[in-house]
Design a protein around this motif. Sequence first.
Motif, mmCIF file in Angstrom:
data_model
loop_
_atom_site.group_PDB
_atom_site.id
_atom_site.type_symbol
_atom_site.label_atom_id
_atom_site.label_comp_id
_atom_site.label_asym_id
_atom_site.label_seq_id
_atom_site.Cartn_x
_atom_site.Cartn_y
_atom_site.Cartn_z
ATOM 1 N N PHE A 97 0.846 -1.198 0.000
ATOM 2 C CA PHE A 97 0.000 0.000 0.000
ATOM 3 C C PHE A 97 0.877 1.241 0.000
ATOM 4 N N ASP A 98 0.345 2.329 -0.578
ATOM 5 C CA ASP A 98 1.121 3.570 -0.570
ATOM 6 C C ASP A 98 0.733 4.445 0.617
ATOM 7 N N ASP A 99 -0.112 3.878 1.490
ATOM 8 C CA ASP A 99 -0.589 4.659 2.621
ATOM 9 C C ASP A 99 -0.935 3.694 3.757
ATOM 10 N N VAL A 100 -0.465 4.026 4.944
ATOM 11 C CA VAL A 100 -0.639 3.143 6.096
ATOM 12 C C VAL A 100 -2.122 2.959 6.442
ATOM 13 N N GLU A 101 -2.870 4.046 6.361
ATOM 14 C CA GLU A 101 -4.284 3.948 6.721
ATOM 15 C C GLU A 101 -5.072 3.051 5.771
ATOM 16 N N ILE B 36 3.013 -2.933 4.161
ATOM 17 C CA ILE B 36 2.587 -4.194 3.555
ATOM 18 C C ILE B 36 1.710 -4.962 4.538
ATOM 19 N N LEU B 37 0.833 -5.770 3.968
ATOM 20 C CA LEU B 37 0.060 -6.728 4.760
ATOM 21 C C LEU B 37 0.499 -8.111 4.338
ATOM 22 N N LEU B 38 0.646 -8.988 5.322
ATOM 23 C CA LEU B 38 0.866 -10.403 5.030
ATOM 24 C C LEU B 38 -0.388 -11.112 5.514
ATOM 25 N N CYS B 39 -1.082 -11.759 4.587
ATOM 26 C CA CYS B 39 -2.336 -12.412 4.945
ATOM 27 C C CYS B 39 -2.209 -13.898 4.652
#
Lengths: 484, 353
Positions: free
Chosen positions: A232-236, A281-284
Motif C-alpha cells: 500500500f502507498d498509505d498506512v491507513e 505491507i500486509l501479510l495475509c
Amino acid sequence: MADRPATGKAALVAELERALPPGTVIHEEEALRPYECDGLPAYRQLPLLAVLPADVEQVQQVVQICRRHGVPVVARGAATGLSGGALPLADGVLLGLSRLNRILEIDPLARTARVQPGVRNLAISEAAAPYGLYYAPDPSSQIACTIGGNVAENSGGVHCLKYGLTVNNLLELKVITAEGELLTIGSAALDSPGYDLLSLITGSEGMLGIVVEALVRLLPRPARAQVVLAAFDDVEKAADAVGAIIAAGIIPAGLEMMDGPAIAAAEDFVHAGYPRDAAAILLCEIDGTNEEVSEHVMRVNALLHEMGATEVRTARDEQERLRFWQGRKAAFPAVGRISPDYYCMDGTVPRRRLGEVLKGIARLSQEYGLPVANVFHAGDGNLHPLILFDSNVPGELQRAEDFGAEILELSVRVGGTITGEHGVGHEKIHQMCVQFSAAELEQFRAVKSAFDPQALLNPGKAIPQPRRCAEYRTIGERRAQRKA
Amino acid sequence: MNDLAEALQAQVREACAKSEPLALRGSGSKSFLGRRVQGRVLELSGHRGIVNYEPRELVLTARAGTPLAEIEQVLEAQGQMLPFEPPHFGPGATLGGTIACALSGPRRPYAGAVRDVVLGCRIINGRGEILRFGGEVMKNVAGYDVSRLMAGAFGTLGILLEVSLKVLPKPETELTLVQECDATEALEKMNRLAGTPVPLSASSHDGIQLHLRLSGTNGAVEGARKRIGGEILADGAGYWEKLREHRHAFFTGKAPLWRLSVPSTTPFQANLPGKQLIEWGGAQRWLISEAPGETIRRAAAEAGGHATRFRGEAPEGEAFHPLPGPLMALHRNLKRAFDPAGILNPGRLYGEF
Ligand SMILES: Cc1cc2nc3c(=O)[nH]c(=O)nc-3n(C[C@H](O)[C@H](O)[C@H](O)COP(=O)(O)OP(=O)(O)OC[C@H]3O[C@@H](n4cnc5c(N)ncnc54)[C@H](O)[C@@H]3O)c2cc1C
C-alpha cells in the motif's frame, strides 16, 4: 530494596545447598550477572541468588525453603519477556526453570503434548510434526521462549487470530503454589469442576503459582497454507483493508502489517522480497483444506485490490511463503541492527481505530524526535511500535519511555489496552493505573492474596500498589513539563 | 429503562451490609443445574440490551439480562454467530446465565468454549462495587483474567452486568453425515478425524449412529464429505439443535442425567449402568443412570475427568464433582476475595461456599 543481612543470605544458601544437588545454587556476583535482566535490558537488577532446579521436587523444595525464610521468588524461563516480568529482586531468589526441559509425552490420537515448563515453544511443534500435528501459538520468539513463560504471559503469535492465544490451547497445568504445594489445574478433559483457574493462572506473570508442567492441545497441520502479500502507498489504507477482509467473513490464519521503516530493516536483514517502496505491507495467510484456501485466496486478492493495494502477490511456493514470514519474524532483530536500542510497545486497539492510532503514533514520533518502526498483529489490533533510540545519548532513554507511555495511554483512550501479549511486568505497572480504577486494582490484589497471602511470588510486578498510582500522576506532570 | 446497573448495585450494597444472601436469577432456565440457593431472589433479566455490536470487529457487548435469542437473531442478520453454540434450555435464556453456567454446545471441541470467547465484562462484586475487566479487544493481558474466571462461576464471584464476546462469521455451508457403527469405532473415528485437517464442527454417537457435521466453504465441505463418506442427513441443523437442547429422544426417562467430561480418547465405559450418548469428539458423555453418584464419579475420575449431576435430584445434594482439599481451599479464598460476606449465590456451586 535493601539487601538482606549477609547472615540471612548465608543461611538461605546453606539450606538450599543442603537440599539440592551441587551446581544448583548460584550466589557469586559474577555468576549472577546473566540473570540480571530479561528481554527488556533497560531494567537490570542482580538477584540475591539464583537457583536452577532440575525436577519438580526440587522446585517444590526451593519454594518451601524460600517461604520459610520469607524470601520472594521470581520465576524465569528463557528471559525473552519484553516487560521486565522476570526482572530479579535484590532480596529475592531467581528461580530458573530452563533445566526442566523434557517433552514428557505426545499423544497423537488425543492430540496433546505433556511438557515441562522449560521446553521451548518451537520444540513442541517439532516433536509433534511426525504426527501431522503442531502447537498453534507461535510467538516470534518461539525458537527461544519457554512454554512456562508463554503460560505466564498468555503469549500470542502471528497465528492467534484464528487459533487463539496460549489460554485457548491449554488443557492442564501442574503448579507449585506459594505454600509449596503441587496442584493440578484443569485436566485432559475439556473442562474441570469449579472455577476456571486455568484461565486465571494463564497470563498471571508468575504471581499466582510456578508452572512445572503443562498439557497443551495440538492441532492438525492444515492441508495447505498460502500467504498473500499486499503493498500500500498509505498506512491507513492498509489498516482499512484489514477490517475489510474480516468483514468479508474470512478469518485469516495470520494478518500482519509492517510499515516502511520495518520493511526496509527486514529487507536489509533477511531479503524477504518485500517491496521497498511501499508505505505498508500486509501479510495475509490463509490456511485450511485445499478447496477452502483456493476460494479464500481469490477473494482476498480481489478485496485487497479493491481496498487500494498497489501490488498483490501470492507466494509462488512453500519456499517463498516461508521467506515472506521470515521477514516478519525477524523484524525485531532487524530493527535492532539499524538502531543502537529499540523499545517495543504492545498496546491493542479496536481494529477500526488502527489507522487513527498509527497516525497518532507518527505525530508523537515527531514530537519526541524519535523514529518508530511498526510491525504488528494487525488482525488482532495488537500494535508493536518499535521506538528507536540510543541509550548512550543522555536523555534519550527517558524520552523513549515517555513516548511509549503516551502510546499506551492513547491505546486505552480509544478503547484498547496497554498490553496485548507482552504483559505488564515491571515496565507497564504505572499504566495499570490509567487502565483500571482503584477498586479494580484492589480486586486484583485480593486475587493475588487468595493465592499468595505473603506476596512471595514475583511481588511488585503487574499489579501496582495504590502508592504507585499516586506517584504516576506526578510523573505525568513531569512528563508534560519535559515536553513543554 | 434497560440499564439497571445502579439499582442492582444499591441492592447488593444493602445485602452486603446486612449479610443477606442473594439468589441471582436471569430467566430461571438453568435453575435445574447446580445446588439450590437459599436467599432473596435478585431478578437480573430487566438489565438488558445490546450495548455495542461491531460486525467488523467480531465483537458484541450486551447487558447480561439480554435474551440469548435476541443476540443470536442480531448476529444472524449479519451472517455471524456465537462460536460456542450455547444451549438455551428454555425460551427466556439470558446471556448472563449462559456465561455464568459456562454451557457450550456441539461446536465446543472445534471452536472453543464460553471462556474462549469472553473478552471482557463488567460485574458487581460482593462488596457492591462495579468493576470492569478485559475489554472489547482480541488480546488483553493487563491484570489477571477475571473475565474468563466469571465463565462457570455460577454468579458466586460477581453479578455479570455486561459481557463482551468474540463472535465469528457463520460458515458458508454445513452438512451432517450419518453412519452406523458401535461406540468404540465411533470414538476411534472422531479422534482420528480431529487429528486431520477436515472442517469438522460437531460429532455425536447415540449408541447406533455416528453423526458428523462439517462446516466451511462449499468446496471444503464437499471435499471432506467425499473423503469421510456416509449418508447426508436431511435436517442436520434440526438434529444438532435437538441434541443441544436435550430434546433428542435420548434425553427422556426418569433417571438422573449425568454429564461426564473425560479425555476424548477414553474408551467407551460399557460397565456403567444406564444409557450413554457421546458428544464433543468423545470428550462429553451423557449418561442416564440410576447408578449411585459415587460409582459414576469414580468412573469419570479414573478416566481423568469428572462427572456432573445435570438433571434430577440426587440424595447427596452435590451436583458438581467434589474438589480435592487444597483446590477447595483456593476456591474458598477466591470466593472471599470477591464476596467477603458470602452473599452472592452461596452454595450454588458447593456447599462449602
Ligand atoms: C524478538 C522477540 C519477539 C517476541 N515476539 C512475541 C510474540 O510474537 N508474541 C508474544 O506474545 N510475545 C513475544 N515476545 C515476548 C516473549 O517472548 C514472551 O513473553 C514469552 O512468552 C516469554 O517466555 P520466556 O520463557 O522467555 O519467559 P521469561 O521472560 O523468562 O518470563 C516471562 C514471565 O513469565 C514468568 N515465568 C516464566 N516461567 C514461568 C513458570 N514456569 N511459571 C510461572 N511463571 C513463569 C516470569 O516470572 C516472567 O514474569 C517476543 C520477545 C522477543 C525478544
